[in-house]
Scaffold this active site. Structure first.
Site, PDB file in Angstrom:
ATOM      1  N   GLU A   9     -32.330 -78.245  18.578  1.00  0.00           N
ATOM      2  CA  GLU A   9     -31.650 -77.011  18.993  1.00  0.00           C
ATOM      3  C   GLU A   9     -31.372 -77.005  20.497  1.00  0.00           C
ATOM      4  O   GLU A   9     -31.812 -76.092  21.218  1.00  0.00           O
ATOM      5  CB  GLU A   9     -32.450 -75.779  18.577  1.00  0.00           C
ATOM      6  CG  GLU A   9     -32.541 -75.636  17.065  1.00  0.00           C
ATOM      7  CD  GLU A   9     -33.084 -74.292  16.614  1.00  0.00           C
ATOM      8  OE1 GLU A   9     -33.783 -73.626  17.401  1.00  0.00           O
ATOM      9  OE2 GLU A   9     -32.800 -73.904  15.462  1.00  0.00           O
ATOM     10  N   GLU A  38     -32.198 -76.618   8.756  1.00  0.00           N
ATOM     11  CA  GLU A  38     -33.355 -75.715   8.689  1.00  0.00           C
ATOM     12  C   GLU A  38     -32.910 -74.376   8.132  1.00  0.00           C
ATOM     13  O   GLU A  38     -31.852 -73.859   8.509  1.00  0.00           O
ATOM     14  CB  GLU A  38     -33.898 -75.388  10.093  1.00  0.00           C
ATOM     15  CG  GLU A  38     -34.607 -76.478  10.821  1.00  0.00           C
ATOM     16  CD  GLU A  38     -35.122 -75.972  12.179  1.00  0.00           C
ATOM     17  OE1 GLU A  38     -35.315 -74.753  12.362  1.00  0.00           O
ATOM     18  OE2 GLU A  38     -35.311 -76.807  13.074  1.00  0.00           O
TER      19      GLU A  38
END
Ligand code: GLA
Ligand code: GLA
Length: 680
Positions: free
Chosen positions: A164, A322
């Site tokens: 991320e 995710e």
């Protein structure tokens, strides 16, 4: 002026194939939190659940390199070997999201600095400045060591660069960043005169005598020049992208496996400009978490998925890297999923083109910041609803494996999104701080989603060929070239729906004179002479019965017809929604922040007039999408409502072998996936 400092590579890295056979199923796996006996149980249970890939190593740097230049691979060799023996592929992460304590201790200067000059403390994650050469050197050293050791390992089927990127270090205001920003400005603008002209620095006497005098926008943002603000946002995205590219280049030099990084598209977040990033990943991957305060969280999921498809080259499959099996632990009020919701959410992503469904994380942590975040294997163990649903999802994905690699049916509606417009609107310098970019993008996606009309959410520079309708919700920042492409699309017979503030400023954030919405006013056949932002308790009634909040305009017609007018307030009698016939095409303008009912009426008229295809005709709670496989279409029907619904379709269920002849019951909260056949 070149718009970007970062050049794209001439060719995409050849994709060596999808990391798993069939659809990918698994999650982040953090074995370092557990004793080796637990690893054996993990692998056994992964097999029981049908897991075929895990993301490994995201937070392992300090254990893999406990002291600078000293490596400890033993435990990692063992776990990778164990996974490989069990047929579980590894999505191997470079561990750079988690700089080790020795690095932060020796080099605290790598930690990001906030806009007020305060340096972040160690202890979070992504605690590094993307411009730091010191951090880069250390990050590339561990990446090289990892790639040298595992680049040819048959278990490694995908590389996961850091984690991320931008989630924690999206902006840094340190002096190193400032110096890099000036280099970026020189590459972007050339001279200080060009900077001054682009940003209109004559205002408030901000003219710069030298690029060396330019500082990042460190003070309160409402005092910042909008051109400077936007430039720093672009620079920050480019700096993080440079970091990604540097790690990816190391991996590619040592391995044939595809390279990805997990994007954060969802819930209105706009950290970096993914339209620049997407061409540099071999597999476009996303992390998506539903937000409890979102009244239509399933639609945020669909919006994010449609955006991922829009970012993937040729709309090829992308990967949900995710999501969660239940409550996260970082929201104000964390929400557990309802029974059946794990499957429903996962398959909604798959319906929209994800070739898999992965989670954070495999086994729930007992310690650390996210000790109460849900997982595939919860604290309660296998005697739990979550575990049973995880096993069921694994089974469902196995049954659906024939759809792997198949495209989603082509969409006829394109909705353009742009980080630059999002940044500019969020800055608060724009005419009304009540406006939220994501409200408009979500609204105009929702009105089609609830009618089972597929929308591709595209970067603003994407090719519009093949679409019948293009929607531009509050696309504030628009270049001449971008406006010309929308113009050509309409003149070629397409329909455009443009909403308020679109095209009002150019790419330097400068207002286009001569009436709003500058870039589109000729195409739309309207001009707005004055904005009329609404007050917190103020609403304006429309001729169609809808009630406008937050935003209205005084718009004049120059060839367009009024479709909906303001029925009261200071703009009474003026047009709120207009349509301008342009050759075989049409250009619609919406000058108000519309409520859902008014926007739905416009969408319904467009669906009807343009014959936009609905996957099925069902109620607003049914989401329906097709994937096109060589053996025929596979239709996903997802019921988000709390009432059972019967949909007129025929075929055989891929989840449980039921056959449907003319009608399929989709129970409340459930999913039906069927291979279609003609009704008998
Ligand atoms: C003050 C300042 C002006 C201008 C206005 C409007 O009056 O003196 O320069 O900024 O506010 O905001
Ligand atoms: C993000 C991160 C994960 C985890 C989850 C859950 O997506 O990538 O490491 O922290 O959020 O909060």
């Amino acid at each position: 002026m070149a718009r970007r400092a970062t050049e794209r590579p001439p060719t995409r890295h050849a994709l060596t194939g999808w990391p798993t056979d069939g659809l990918s199923y698994g999650g982040d796996y953090n074995p370092e939190q557990w004793a080796p006996e637990v690893w054996r149980e993990d692998v056994r249970l992964m097999r029981e659940a049908g897991v075929n890939i895990v993301t490994l190593g995201v937070f392992s740097w300090g254990l893999l390199e406990p002291r600078e230049g000293e490596y400890d691979w033993g435990w990692f060799d063992e776990i990778i070997g164990l996974l490989h023996e069990s047929g579980i592929a590894v999505d191997l992460a470079t561990p750079t999201a988690a700089p080790p304590s020795w690095l932060l201790h020796a080099h605290p200067e790598v930690l990001p600095v906030d806009a007020y000059g305060v340096r972040e403390q160690p202890g979070g994650r992504l605690g590094w400045c993307a411009s730091s050469p010191v951090f880069r050197e250390h990050a590339l050293r561990i990446t090289t060591a990892l790639a040298e050791r595992y680049g040819d390992h048959p278990a490694v089927r995908l590389w996961h660069v850091s984690n991320e990127l931008g989630g924690g270090n999206g902006r840094c205001w340190c002096d190193v960043s400032a110096a890099r920003f000036r280099e970026w400005l020189r590459a972007e603008y050339g001279t200080v005169e060009a900077v001054n002209a682009a940003w209109g620095t004559a205002f408030w006497g901000h003219t710069f005598a030298d690029i060396d005098h330019i500082e990042p926008p460190r003070s309160e943002q409402h005092k910042v020049n909008p051109g400077l603000f936007l430039a720093y946002e672009r620079f920050s995205s480019d700096e993080l992208l440079e970091h990604y590219l540097a790690e990816a280049a190391v991996l590619r030099a040592h391995s044939e496996a595809p390279v990805t990084t997990n994007f954060m598209v969802g819930s209105g977040r706009h950290v970096v400009d993914y339209s620049d990033w997407a061409a540099h990943v071999d597999v476009v991957a996303n992390d998506h978490y539903t937000i409890v305060d979102d009244p239509v969280r399933e639609q945020d999921l669909a919006f994010a998925a449609d955006r991922m498809r829009g970012l993937a080259a040729d709309r090829t499959p992308w990967l949900l890297m995710e999501h969660s099996t239940g409550a996260p632990s970082w929201q104000q009020r964390n929400r557990a999923k309802a029974p059946g919701e794990i499957l429903r959410n996962a398959l909604a992503h798959v319906a929209r083109g994800s070739d898999g469904a992965m989670f954070f994380q495999w086994r729930a942590s007992t310690a650390g910041t996210e000790q109460f975040h849900s997982a595939m294997l919860p604290h309660a163990g296998t005697e739990s609803r979550v575990w049973r649903e995880v096993v069921r999802l694994g089974d469902a994905l196995r049954r659906l494996r024939s759809i792997a690699g198949s495209p989603v049916e082509p969409a006829k509606v394109a909705l353009l999104v742009d980080e630059e417009s999002a940044w500019a609107l969020q800055q608060g310098l724009k005419p009304h701080r009540a406006l939220r970019y994501s409200r408009e993008t979500r609204l105009w996606h929702r009105v089609f989603w609830q009618r089972q009309v597929l929308v591709d959410v595209l970067p603003v520079d994407a090719d519009l060929d093949g679409y019948d309708l293009v929607v531009l919700p509050t696309l504030l920042v628009v270049s001449d070239a971008q406006a010309a492409r929308v113009d050509a699309f309409v003149r070629g017979g397409g329909t455009a729906l443009v909403t308020y503030l679109s095209g009002v400023v150019d790419e330097t954030s400068r207002v286009r004179g001569g009436g709003y919405p500058g870039a589109f006013r000729d195409l739309l056949g309207v001009t707005t002479e004055e904005f009329r932002p609404l007050q917190a308790d103020e609403t304006v009634r429309l001729s169609d019965g809808g009630e406008v909040t937050d935003w209205s305009e005084d718009t004049n017609l120059h060839g367009a017809e009024a479709v909906v007018t303001y029925a009261d307030g200071d703009s009474a009698g003026r047009a709120a929604v207009t349509r301008n016939a342009v050759g075989d095409g049409a250009a619609w303008y919406v000058s108000a922040q519309l409520p859902l009912d008014s926007a739905t009426r416009i969408a319904d008229r467009l669906i009807d007039e343009l014959g936009l295809p609905r996957a099925v005709e069902a109620g607003t709670g049914i989401e329906a999408v097709r994937r096109r496989t060589p053996d025929g279409d596979v239709l996903f029907l997802v019921n988000h409502s709390d009432a059972d619904e019967t949909v007129a379709v025929s075929g055989r269920s891929l989840l449980d072998d039921t056959t449907f002849d003319g009608a399929a019951l989709v129970p409340a909260g459930r999913v039906v996936v069927l291979r279609e056949s003609a009704a008998e």
